[in-house]
Design a protein around this motif. Structure first.
Motif, PDB file in Angstrom:
ATOM      1  N   VAL A  69       0.846  -1.189   0.000  1.00 11.56           N
ATOM      2  CA  VAL A  69       0.000   0.000   0.000  1.00 11.56           C
ATOM      3  C   VAL A  69       0.883   1.241   0.000  1.00 11.56           C
ATOM      4  O   VAL A  69       1.822   1.344   0.785  1.00 11.56           O
ATOM      5  CB  VAL A  69      -0.929   0.019   1.233  1.00 11.56           C
ATOM      6  N   GLN A  70       0.566   2.173  -0.896  1.00 10.96           N
ATOM      7  CA  GLN A  70       1.284   3.443  -0.932  1.00 10.96           C
ATOM      8  C   GLN A  70       0.322   4.556  -0.538  1.00 10.96           C
ATOM      9  O   GLN A  70      -0.736   4.720  -1.143  1.00 10.96           O
ATOM     10  CB  GLN A  70       1.845   3.719  -2.321  1.00 10.96           C
ATOM     11  N   LEU A  71       0.706   5.297   0.495  1.00  7.52           N
ATOM     12  CA  LEU A  71      -0.072   6.446   0.940  1.00  7.52           C
ATOM     13  C   LEU A  71       0.624   7.705   0.448  1.00  7.52           C
ATOM     14  O   LEU A  71       1.841   7.847   0.595  1.00  7.52           O
ATOM     15  CB  LEU A  71      -0.154   6.482   2.468  1.00  7.52           C
ATOM     16  N   SER A  72      -0.143   8.638  -0.117  1.00  7.53           N
ATOM     17  CA  SER A  72       0.433   9.907  -0.542  1.00  7.53           C
ATOM     18  C   SER A  72      -0.570  11.014  -0.297  1.00  7.53           C
ATOM     19  O   SER A  72      -1.772  10.779  -0.210  1.00  7.53           O
ATOM     20  CB  SER A  72       0.856   9.859  -2.011  1.00  7.53           C
ATOM     21  N   GLY A  73      -0.059  12.215  -0.177  1.00 12.04           N
ATOM     22  CA  GLY A  73      -0.906  13.370   0.110  1.00 12.04           C
ATOM     23  C   GLY A  73      -0.248  14.221   1.178  1.00 12.04           C
ATOM     24  O   GLY A  73       0.947  14.094   1.453  1.00 12.04           O
ATOM     25  N   PHE A  74      -1.039  15.090   1.800  1.00 18.95           N
ATOM     26  CA  PHE A  74      -0.519  16.018   2.797  1.00 18.95           C
ATOM     27  C   PHE A  74      -1.271  15.860   4.108  1.00 18.95           C
ATOM     28  O   PHE A  74      -2.497  15.718   4.118  1.00 18.95           O
ATOM     29  CB  PHE A  74      -0.668  17.457   2.296  1.00 18.95           C
ATOM     30  N   VAL A  75      -0.522  15.898   5.207  1.00 17.96           N
ATOM     31  CA  VAL A  75      -1.105  15.863   6.555  1.00 17.96           C
ATOM     32  C   VAL A  75      -0.447  16.957   7.380  1.00 17.96           C
ATOM     33  O   VAL A  75       0.577  17.521   6.982  1.00 17.96           O
ATOM     34  CB  VAL A  75      -0.924  14.480   7.230  1.00 17.96           C
ATOM     35  N   ASP A  76      -1.019  17.246   8.547  1.00 20.20           N
ATOM     36  CA  ASP A  76      -0.523  18.372   9.335  1.00 20.20           C
ATOM     37  C   ASP A  76       0.486  18.018  10.426  1.00 20.20           C
ATOM     38  O   ASP A  76       1.093  18.904  11.006  1.00 20.20           O
ATOM     39  CB  ASP A  76      -1.698  19.131   9.949  1.00 20.20           C
ATOM     40  N   SER A  77       0.688  16.730  10.721  1.00 19.84           N
ATOM     41  CA  SER A  77       1.630  16.385  11.780  1.00 19.84           C
ATOM     42  C   SER A  77       2.207  14.986  11.567  1.00 19.84           C
ATOM     43  O   SER A  77       1.626  14.166  10.853  1.00 19.84           O
ATOM     44  CB  SER A  77       0.944  16.437  13.147  1.00 19.84           C
ATOM     45  N   GLN A  78       3.333  14.735  12.225  1.00 16.18           N
ATOM     46  CA  GLN A  78       3.968  13.420  12.171  1.00 16.18           C
ATOM     47  C   GLN A  78       3.051  12.378  12.798  1.00 16.18           C
ATOM     48  O   GLN A  78       2.971  11.244  12.331  1.00 16.18           O
ATOM     49  CB  GLN A  78       5.321  13.460  12.891  1.00 16.18           C
ATOM     50  N   LYS A  79       2.346  12.768  13.845  1.00 15.61           N
ATOM     51  CA  LYS A  79       1.423  11.853  14.522  1.00 15.61           C
ATOM     52  C   LYS A  79       0.314  11.402  13.573  1.00 15.61           C
ATOM     53  O   LYS A  79      -0.039  10.220  13.521  1.00 15.61           O
ATOM     54  CB  LYS A  79       0.825  12.535  15.755  1.00 15.61           C
ATOM     55  N   THR A  80      -0.217  12.322  12.792  1.00 11.31           N
ATOM     56  CA  THR A  80      -1.264  11.997  11.822  1.00 11.31           C
ATOM     57  C   THR A  80      -0.718  11.070  10.738  1.00 11.31           C
ATOM     58  O   THR A  80      -1.382  10.116  10.331  1.00 11.31           O
ATOM     59  CB  THR A  80      -1.823  13.285  11.193  1.00 11.31           C
TER      60      THR A  80
END
Length: 104
Positions: A69-80
């Motif tokens: 599985v490859q996840l890509s995109g933008f998140v706001d924190s390392q925890k997320t």
């Protein structure tokens, strides 16, 4: 008569072998069964990410190839980012996860 039956059986056997080999995977492509399995994994991961209140607001792309599985995109924190990876790993059939999520 017996000779024609042998020839017919041989031809049928050859046709079946060719049909089965056509469904086999290669290093660069997946078989029909693998493609369906990958689609199911992708759908399950996307569903779990969408159901998670903390991840629902982010646009996370999910692609699966041979159980990876490859996840890509933008998140706001390392925890997320780590939480999204944990969710993807929880799906049955996932071999590994490539977490390409980027912190914004």
């Amino acid at each position: 008569m017996a000779k024609s039956k042998i020839i017919a059986r041989t031809l049928i056997s050859l046709l079946l072998m060719v049909a089965l080999l056509g469904c086999a995977s290669t290093p660069t492509s997946s078989s029909t069964g693998e493609f369906i399995d990958d689609s199911v994994i992708t759908t399950k991961v996307k569903t779990l990410l969408a159901q998670d209140a903390g991840l629902k607001v982010f646009q996370i792309s999910v692609e699966t190839y041979k159980g990876v599985v490859q996840l890509s995109g933008f998140v706001d924190s390392q925890k997320t980012k780590e939480h999204a990876e944990k969710i993807a790993r929880s799906v049955q059939g996932v071999v590994s996860v490539k977490n390409n999520l980027i912190l914004k």
